[in-house]
Every structure is written in structure tokens, then in C-alpha cells.
Design a protein around this motif. Structure first.
Motif, mmCIF file in Angstrom:
data_model
loop_
_atom_site.group_PDB
_atom_site.id
_atom_site.type_symbol
_atom_site.label_atom_id
_atom_site.label_comp_id
_atom_site.label_asym_id
_atom_site.label_seq_id
_atom_site.Cartn_x
_atom_site.Cartn_y
_atom_site.Cartn_z
ATOM 1 N N TYR A 147 49.266 48.614 -11.055
ATOM 2 C CA TYR A 147 50.453 47.455 -11.108
ATOM 3 C C TYR A 147 51.332 47.485 -12.625
ATOM 4 O O TYR A 147 52.139 47.987 -12.913
ATOM 5 C CB TYR A 147 50.174 46.432 -10.468
ATOM 6 N N MET A 148 49.921 47.450 -13.563
ATOM 7 C CA MET A 148 50.473 47.260 -14.714
ATOM 8 C C MET A 148 51.087 48.742 -15.259
ATOM 9 O O MET A 148 51.890 48.606 -16.125
ATOM 10 C CB MET A 148 49.226 46.984 -15.748
ATOM 11 N N HIS A 149 50.611 49.759 -14.776
ATOM 12 C CA HIS A 149 51.143 51.012 -15.100
ATOM 13 C C HIS A 149 52.606 51.276 -14.856
ATOM 14 O O HIS A 149 53.634 51.686 -15.659
ATOM 15 C CB HIS A 149 50.434 52.350 -14.411
ATOM 16 N N TYR A 150 52.839 50.970 -13.601
ATOM 17 C CA TYR A 150 54.358 50.781 -13.451
ATOM 18 C C TYR A 150 55.243 49.685 -13.892
ATOM 19 O O TYR A 150 56.260 49.874 -14.111
ATOM 20 C CB TYR A 150 54.610 50.875 -11.781
ATOM 21 N N LEU A 151 54.654 48.652 -13.945
ATOM 22 C CA LEU A 151 55.249 47.244 -14.682
ATOM 23 C C LEU A 151 55.732 47.814 -15.983
ATOM 24 O O LEU A 151 56.799 47.229 -16.330
ATOM 25 C CB LEU A 151 54.357 46.021 -14.728
ATOM 26 N N THR A 162 61.485 47.855 -11.970
ATOM 27 C CA THR A 162 61.718 46.377 -11.700
ATOM 28 C C THR A 162 60.239 45.730 -11.316
ATOM 29 O O THR A 162 59.283 46.719 -10.880
ATOM 30 C CB THR A 162 62.638 45.971 -10.663
ATOM 31 N N ILE A 163 59.928 44.425 -11.373
ATOM 32 C CA ILE A 163 58.741 44.090 -10.852
ATOM 33 C C ILE A 163 58.521 44.141 -9.489
ATOM 34 O O ILE A 163 57.223 44.521 -8.947
ATOM 35 C CB ILE A 163 58.594 42.533 -11.168
ATOM 36 N N GLY A 164 59.469 44.379 -8.646
ATOM 37 C CA GLY A 164 59.293 44.558 -7.136
ATOM 38 C C GLY A 164 59.130 46.082 -7.063
ATOM 39 O O GLY A 164 58.067 46.370 -6.219
ATOM 40 N N ASP A 165 59.610 46.986 -7.549
ATOM 41 C CA ASP A 165 59.546 48.540 -7.445
ATOM 42 C C ASP A 165 57.786 48.484 -7.932
ATOM 43 O O ASP A 165 57.284 49.509 -7.331
ATOM 44 C CB ASP A 165 60.301 49.212 -8.263
ATOM 45 N N ALA A 166 57.518 47.919 -9.020
ATOM 46 C CA ALA A 166 56.139 48.309 -9.642
ATOM 47 C C ALA A 166 55.138 47.877 -8.345
ATOM 48 O O ALA A 166 53.966 48.710 -8.162
ATOM 49 C CB ALA A 166 55.979 47.445 -10.778
ATOM 50 N N ALA A 167 55.508 46.772 -7.805
ATOM 51 C CA ALA A 167 54.215 46.016 -6.413
ATOM 52 C C ALA A 167 54.469 47.342 -5.533
ATOM 53 O O ALA A 167 53.338 47.741 -5.070
ATOM 54 C CB ALA A 167 54.836 44.950 -6.218
ATOM 55 N N ARG A 168 55.837 47.689 -5.212
ATOM 56 C CA ARG A 168 55.824 48.697 -3.962
ATOM 57 C C ARG A 168 54.890 49.963 -4.511
ATOM 58 O O ARG A 168 54.258 50.630 -3.508
ATOM 59 C CB ARG A 168 57.131 49.087 -3.751
ATOM 60 N N LEU A 169 55.266 50.599 -5.532
ATOM 61 C CA LEU A 169 54.834 51.841 -6.006
ATOM 62 C C LEU A 169 53.201 51.690 -6.257
ATOM 63 O O LEU A 169 52.531 52.714 -5.905
ATOM 64 C CB LEU A 169 55.280 52.346 -7.350
ATOM 65 N N ALA A 170 52.784 50.624 -6.759
ATOM 66 C CA ALA A 170 51.297 50.304 -6.961
ATOM 67 C C ALA A 170 50.413 50.657 -5.463
ATOM 68 O O ALA A 170 49.492 51.106 -5.513
ATOM 69 C CB ALA A 170 50.993 49.027 -7.643
ATOM 70 N N LYS A 171 51.217 49.826 -4.652
ATOM 71 C CA LYS A 171 50.377 50.015 -3.319
ATOM 72 C C LYS A 171 50.379 51.252 -2.602
ATOM 73 O O LYS A 171 49.563 51.660 -1.890
ATOM 74 C CB LYS A 171 51.044 48.646 -2.481
ATOM 75 N N THR A 172 51.519 51.650 -2.801
ATOM 76 C CA THR A 172 51.648 53.097 -2.071
ATOM 77 C C THR A 172 51.192 54.242 -2.888
ATOM 78 O O THR A 172 50.429 55.167 -2.237
ATOM 79 C CB THR A 172 53.186 53.582 -1.847
ATOM 80 N N ALA A 173 50.927 54.021 -4.268
ATOM 81 C CA ALA A 173 50.018 55.145 -4.977
ATOM 82 C C ALA A 173 48.600 55.084 -4.512
ATOM 83 O O ALA A 173 47.945 55.981 -4.520
ATOM 84 C CB ALA A 173 50.088 54.868 -6.272
ATOM 85 N N LEU A 174 48.349 53.950 -4.039
ATOM 86 C CA LEU A 174 46.704 53.815 -3.469
ATOM 87 C C LEU A 174 46.417 54.466 -2.232
ATOM 88 O O LEU A 174 45.300 54.597 -1.685
ATOM 89 C CB LEU A 174 46.429 52.468 -3.474
ATOM 90 N N VAL A 175 47.520 54.916 -1.480
ATOM 91 C CA VAL A 175 47.231 55.547 -0.089
ATOM 92 C C VAL A 175 47.891 56.977 -0.073
ATOM 93 O O VAL A 175 47.903 57.769 0.819
ATOM 94 C CB VAL A 175 47.764 54.753 0.888
ATOM 95 N N ASP A 176 48.281 57.561 -1.474
ATOM 96 C CA ASP A 176 48.880 58.827 -1.823
ATOM 97 C C ASP A 176 47.501 59.809 -1.840
ATOM 98 O O ASP A 176 46.789 59.652 -2.762
ATOM 99 C CB ASP A 176 49.493 58.919 -2.707
ATOM 100 N N ILE A 177 47.661 60.669 -0.848
ATOM 101 C CA ILE A 177 46.365 61.735 -0.974
ATOM 102 C C ILE A 177 46.260 62.390 -2.262
ATOM 103 O O ILE A 177 45.381 63.244 -2.545
ATOM 104 C CB ILE A 177 46.364 62.633 0.412
ATOM 105 N N ASN A 178 47.534 62.636 -2.984
ATOM 106 C CA ASN A 178 47.381 63.292 -4.105
ATOM 107 C C ASN A 178 46.861 62.399 -5.324
ATOM 108 O O ASN A 178 47.060 62.888 -6.483
ATOM 109 C CB ASN A 178 48.915 63.807 -4.466
ATOM 110 N N SER A 179 46.832 61.104 -5.083
ATOM 111 C CA SER A 179 46.542 60.315 -6.290
ATOM 112 C C SER A 179 44.995 60.378 -6.238
ATOM 113 O O SER A 179 44.125 60.747 -5.706
ATOM 114 C CB SER A 179 46.554 58.884 -5.786
ATOM 115 N N ASN A 180 44.619 60.056 -7.826
ATOM 116 C CA ASN A 180 43.365 60.276 -8.162
ATOM 117 C C ASN A 180 42.463 58.979 -7.758
ATOM 118 O O ASN A 180 41.281 58.909 -7.969
ATOM 119 C CB ASN A 180 43.292 60.403 -9.676
#
Length: 521
Positions: A147-151, A162-180
């Protein structure tokens, strides 16, 4: 507690923030680095509580917490409670992010910190990102970090999230198979954002560049030395991606810090085999501001005698805003050392001059004030005022009734463009009715002190006093703005305005309740 786990989690997030945002000023406050006070009602960390409240008051952009929590408190030691968020009062409102259990169970029939912060009309949080139920530390750290990365980050087109986009992107990044880093649990689903999701946190878009320190160009590769007792001369400019901003006019604020200290935590809970250690810049040597003209600034900084004498790198943070407050810039440098002593030809033995009063500049010794008076100390000294907190006893110290002591270093603010004079402002805690005594001491940068005393009487429920009433237009034909000066800053006050014509007829009335930081409404 928890075998230093929460401090390790906070440190992991901290390191990624400063790696991505090196010019930002990030302060770590770990409970275990401070004395724990134990009473019949439990454990507490009063120094930490004061530090956090002061950070919120001074205008922290983000308050990020890792640890235990409940709807009514942050941490088992109740460092901040629900009532604190109800009562908090400041125009400089931070965003709160908590990697902690159930601070915002908004669907339950109970008060909670998250909702209370957002409903406080006098300001506790501009937004609150937190959990609604019990959550787990490992997964909290992962989400907090994302969240801090995107915020604080930008998209591929260079636009801030935006703070809303950061929340959305932080959560979706955690289920992205390409994420570390993956988190396939439901932990992240328990986090909610209270606030306007279209809001973007303010962050400077341009850069403050330091060109010279003491006449030595920073591009030379040699590190200048800032010596105790000397005057540092700083030159710099403002630039954007396209080059220097030669038409930039505004204000630059500077914060100079000493070399890093080794902070060994106390293992207050006794559940860890080792004491957690961190390296932090705990000593602020100077904080002030000066003008920028044609994109260039020059300023001077006094170096106190109370330094570490380590000859290690210090840090200078700079923040700039133009006159119409539309373009912000920031920058920093660590390309200098702090150490050694300047030869002082003329010894000074005179402490700061001071003018001290409560609520009103016309206050006289022995007069009556309300139960939570506002303390002012206007200080001046040719060498500057010592607020480092480094030398033993060399603090701005306020003592009430010979027993209650307050250290006011962080409440001092230099006058614009000057290091020789400034003001201390402090809202005293509630006092009992009757007679009281006040003692105040200040030191200059050459470690000379001055002190003064005041006697005063407290009357509970004393009405506020108007100091001045002005209008933006007088005479007014269509509209005007009333500017009211009064003696109760940071206190909720009701204002009633009635306007009459020359014949005594009532033309207009207005009532509102407000609280301001500077005593002007």
C-alpha cells in the motif's frame, strides 16, 4: 513485544519507503526504545504518546502503525485511545494506516478509532486505512508495504495514484502470479479505506538542489565539515525535469540533523533474547525557513555546541513551496559531516532574551486565566536558540507548580528568515482552580541560559477574550470577511456575530463553533 516482530515489520516497510522516496523525512517511533511506566492501571508510554500527538499536530503526511490494536486503542499500552482521536484538533491532518487488528469494525454497534477519526470535524485523519476484524502480522506487513509503495508512487504516465487506487492495486498485487510476494488468504479483504478514494496525497513534484555548503560546491566530491559554534552557509536552487525554474518565488524550509545515533531498545516486555537495535537521527540541530527569489535561495544555519562530534554525515532536508502554493519541491543531502569546533574569538555569557505570557500579550503577573491556558515565549539571542535536546539539561523547560515538567524543544519555531529569534507555543494541560506558579528556562547555542517565573490564577470556565476584530472590506457594500483574534487557540470556541446599521437596526447574524491553531478565526 512479540519477540520484536512488530518492530521488524515496521522496519521492513520503513526501508522500502526511504529507498523509493529518499528525499522524504521519515521518523521511526518504536515503543520499546522509550521508558515504560507501570502503574496500578497497567503499562503506558507517556513519551511516545506525546511524540505521536506532536507529530500529528505539526503536520505529518502519513502516520503508519504496526502492532496490536482494538476498536478503542492503539497498542496494549493504550498509547493512543479513542478519546484522543475524538479530541484531536489540528488543521494539519495526516492519513492513518494501521497494520493492526480491528481498529475500524464499522459494521458493529460500537465506537471505533477509524470512524471516530473521520467524524472529528476538527481534524484527526484525512483518511484511515485499517482492518475491520482480527488480522495476522505477516500478511499485514505485506499489505502495508504494498500500500505504501502505491500510495507514494506514480503510474507509468508519471501520475500519482489516488488513495483508493493504491488500496485496489495493493490488494490485487498480492494475488498476481507475477508478483514477488503473494497472499492468497482472506487477510487483505478485512482492510477498508475510510475517506475519499479519489484523494491524492500531497507530494512535491519538483526538486530542491543544494549547490554549495560553506562556499564548497556539492558536486566537488569533497564533504564540507559543519563545526560546532560555526555558521553554515547554504546555497541552492529549484529545478524540474526540464531544468532550473528561474521564475520560482516562494519559501524554503530547512531541517538539519546530526549524525545517526545507535538506539538500543529496552526489551521492556522481556520476551526477546536480544535487544532490538536501530540507527536513527534523533538530534535536530536546526529548523527554519527563508525566501526563494528567481529560483535561488541563500541562507545561514547556526551549528550548536551540543553535537555528536562524530565527524559522520549529517542530513539536511529541504521543502519549498511557491508564493501561490501551487508548486512544491523537496530535496536532501548527506554530503557533509558534523564534527569539530570553531574557534570562538569572543566568549558570550548572556542567555536568551525572553518575553513570556499566558493567552494574551497584555498578561500581567498574577492575573487570572482559564483552566487550559496557552503558553507563549518569544525568544531572541544573537547565537540562536538551543533546541537540540542533546546537552544534559540544555532544553527549553517549562515547570508548573515546581513539579510538572514539560520539555518544549519541538514546540519552538524560528521566525521567518532568522535563526536569532523565534517563539515557543504550548497548550497547557488542564489545571485546577486556584493559584499556580510557572518557571521557564531557555538556552542559546553557546549554552548560556536565561529563566523567568510567572504567577497566575486559574478560574474554571473563564470566558474567552477578544483581542481584535477586523474586516477585509470596510466599508462593505456586498460582502466582507470578519477576522477575529482571540486568546484561546486550539480550544473549541463559539463565535456569535451581529451586524447593525447606523440606526441600530439588526441586519445580519451568524453563529459558528470553531477551533484554530493560531488564535485567528
Amino acid at each position: 513485544g512479540d519477540y520484536n516482530g512488530h518492530m521488524k515489520d515496521a522496519d521492513a516497510v520503513y526501508k522500502n519507503i526511504i529507498a523509493d522516496n529518499p528525499a522524504m523525512l521519515v521518523k521511526r517511533v518504536y515503543w520499546d526504545a522509550y521508558p515504560r511506566v507501570t502503574t496500578a492501571t497497567g503499562n503506558s508510554y507517556p513519551e511516545v504518546t506525546e511524540l505521536l500527538k506532536n507529530a500529528m499536530k505539526k503536520g505529518a503526511l502519513v502516520m503508519n502503525y504496526s502492532g496490536h490494536g482494538a476498536p478503542y486503542t492503539i497498542s496494549h499500552e493504550q498509547v493512543l485511545k479513542l478519546t484522543d482521536f475524538k479530541e484531536f484538533n489540528s488543521a494539519r491532518i495526516p492519513m492513518w494506516i494501521t497494520a493492526s487488528c480491528e481498529l475500524t469494525p464499522f459494521d458493529m454497534p460500537e465506537e471505533n478509532i477509524g470512524e471516530t477519526s473521520m467524524l472529528n470535524k476538527n481534524g484527526a485523519a484525512i483518511a484511515f486505512y485499517s482492518a475491520t476484524r482480527a488480522v495476522y502480522a505477516d500478511e499485514n506487513r505485506i499489505l502495508n508495504d504494498k500500500y505504501m509503495h502505491y500510495l507514494l508512487g506514480k503510474d507509468k504516465n508519471g501520475r500519482r495514484y489516488t488513495i483508493g487506487d493504491a488500496a485496489r492495486l495493493a490488494k490485487t498485487a498480492l494475488v498476481d502470479i507475477n508478483s514477488n510476494v503473494l497472499d492468497t488468504t482472506s487477510n487483505k479483504l478485512k482492510y477498508v479505506l475510510m475517506g475519499d478514494p479519489a484523494l491524492t496525497l500531497k507530494k512535491p513534484t519538483e526538486k530542491v538542489i543544494i549547490d554549495e555548503i560553506n562556499g564548497q560546491k556539492t558536486s566537488s566530491g569533497n564533504k564540507p565539515q559543519l563545526k560546532a559554534g560555526s555558521i553554515a552557509r547554504i546555497k541552492g536552487h529549484i529545478e524540474s525535469a526540464g531544468g532550473r525554474l528561474n521564475d520560482y518565488k516562494g519559501i524554503v524550509s530547512l531541517l538539519l540533523q546530526d549524525s545517526k545515533d545507535t538506539v538500543v531498545c529496552k526489551n521492556n516486555t522481556g520476551d526477546s533474547k536480544t535487544q532490538y537495535t536501530l540507527y536513527e537521527r534523533n538530534k535536530t540541530l536546526y529548523e527554519g525557513s527563508d525566501s526563494i527569489r528567481n529560483g535561488i535561495f541563500e541562507t545561514t544555519i547556526p551549528i550548536p555546541l551540543d553535537i555528536n562530534y562524530s565527524n559522520q554525515s549529517g542530513r539536511l532536508n529541504l521543502y519549498a513551496v511557491n508564493t501561490d502554493k501551487t508548486i512544491e519541491a523537496n530535496g536532501f543531502t548527506e554530503d557533509f559531516t558534523v564534527g569539530g569546533s570553531e574557534d570562538i574569538a569572543q566568549k558570550d555569557s548572556i542567555g536568551p532574551a525572553m518575553f513570556v505570557y499566558l493567552n494574551n500579550p497584555d498578561f500581567k503577573d498574577g492575573e487570572t486565566v482559564n483552566e487550559t491556558p496557552y503558553f507563549y515565549a518569544i525568544l531572541s539571542d544573537s547565537d540562536g536558540i538551543n533546541t537540540t535536546g542533546t546537552g544534559v539539561g540544555h532544553d527549553l523547560q517549562l515547570v508548573i507548580d515546581h513539579k510538572d515538567t514539560y520539555i518544549l524543544n519541538s514546540y519552538y519555531e524560528n521566525d521567518f528568515g532568522s535563526y536569532t529569534q523565534g517563539t515557543v507555543t504550548f497548550h497547557l494541560p488542564e489545571l485546577e482552580a486556584g493559584k499556580h506558579h510557572l518557571f521557564f528556562r531557555a538556552w542559546d547555542l553557546k549554552n548560556n541560559s536565561s529563566s523567568t517565573i510567572l504567577d497566575f490564577n486559574v478560574e474554571v470556565g473563564l470566558r474567552p477574550q477578544l483581542l481584535d476584530v477586523r474586516t477585509s472590506r470596510n466599508p462593505a457594500s456586498a460582502q466582507t470577511t470578519f477576522i477575529i483574534s482571540y486568546d484561546r487557540p486550539e480550544t473549541e470556541t463559539q463565535f456569535n456575530i451581529e451586524v447593525y446599521d447606523a440606526f441600530g437596526r439588526l441586519w445580519w447574524t451568524h453563529n459558528e463553533t470553531s477551533s484554530t491553531a493560531n488564535g485567528y478565526h
